[in-house]
Design a protein around this motif. Structure first.
Motif, PDB file in Angstrom:
ATOM      1  N   PHE A  22       0.813  -1.207   0.000  1.00 43.99           N
ATOM      2  CA  PHE A  22       0.000   0.000   0.000  1.00 43.99           C
ATOM      3  C   PHE A  22       0.852   1.264   0.000  1.00 43.99           C
ATOM      4  O   PHE A  22       0.423   2.306  -0.479  1.00 43.99           O
ATOM      5  N   GLY A  26      -1.841   2.974  -4.062  1.00 38.89           N
ATOM      6  CA  GLY A  26      -3.012   3.364  -3.302  1.00 38.89           C
ATOM      7  C   GLY A  26      -4.291   2.699  -3.754  1.00 38.89           C
ATOM      8  O   GLY A  26      -5.351   2.983  -3.226  1.00 38.89           O
ATOM      9  N   VAL A  29      -7.303   0.479  -1.322  1.00 41.52           N
ATOM     10  CA  VAL A  29      -8.129   0.995  -0.231  1.00 41.52           C
ATOM     11  C   VAL A  29      -9.438   0.222  -0.094  1.00 41.52           C
ATOM     12  O   VAL A  29      -9.778  -0.235   1.002  1.00 41.52           O
ATOM     13  N   ASP A  30     -10.181   0.064  -1.160  1.00 45.87           N
ATOM     14  CA  ASP A  30     -11.466  -0.630  -1.076  1.00 45.87           C
ATOM     15  C   ASP A  30     -11.308  -2.084  -0.664  1.00 45.87           C
ATOM     16  O   ASP A  30     -12.045  -2.580   0.198  1.00 45.87           O
ATOM     17  N   THR A  58      -2.126   4.147   7.883  1.00 48.88           N
ATOM     18  CA  THR A  58      -2.653   4.531   6.586  1.00 48.88           C
ATOM     19  C   THR A  58      -2.926   6.029   6.538  1.00 48.88           C
ATOM     20  O   THR A  58      -3.243   6.648   7.558  1.00 48.88           O
ATOM     21  N   SER A  60      -5.154   7.026   4.312  1.00 51.57           N
ATOM     22  CA  SER A  60      -6.517   7.026   3.790  1.00 51.57           C
ATOM     23  C   SER A  60      -7.511   7.131   4.957  1.00 51.57           C
ATOM     24  O   SER A  60      -7.566   6.255   5.811  1.00 51.57           O
ATOM     25  N   LYS A  62     -10.689   6.831   4.729  1.00 51.41           N
ATOM     26  CA  LYS A  62     -11.672   5.769   4.551  1.00 51.41           C
ATOM     27  C   LYS A  62     -11.175   4.471   5.179  1.00 51.41           C
ATOM     28  O   LYS A  62     -11.886   3.822   5.943  1.00 51.41           O
ATOM     29  N   LEU A  63      -9.952   4.106   4.864  1.00 59.20           N
ATOM     30  CA  LEU A  63      -9.400   2.856   5.378  1.00 59.20           C
ATOM     31  C   LEU A  63      -9.220   2.932   6.895  1.00 59.20           C
ATOM     32  O   LEU A  63      -9.508   1.971   7.610  1.00 59.20           O
TER      33      LEU A  63
END
Length: 75
Positions: A22, A26, A29-30, A58, A60, A62-63
């Motif tokens: 990662f 990138g 993420v999902d 991370t 992110s 979201k993550l």
């Protein structure tokens, strides 16, 4: 190990591998978010360390959110 344990171990292994990649890609993420949710379904506290590592490392949002929600689901 029962069948379920082997599945969750495989999920955790994949999450660790993706975490390593990662840093340069990138696009995970999902997928990583879904793997976090899958580990939460295990209910096994041994995966908290993996989820905490994702949340801490991370960039992110979201993550990070999914990792933290997954940790709460286990606890």
């Amino acid at each position: 190990f029962g069948t379920d344990d082997k599945v969750f171990e495989l999920i955790a292994w994949n999450l660790r591998q993706m975490k390593n990649d990662f840093q340069t890609k990138g696009e995970y993420v999902d997928t990583m978010a879904w793997l976090c949710k899958a580990l939460a379904a295990s209910g096994d506290k041994k995966y908290l360390k993996d989820l905490q590592s994702i949340a801490d490392n991370t960039q992110s949002m979201k993550l990070r959110s999914y990792a933290k929600k997954s940790m709460l689901a286990i606890e």
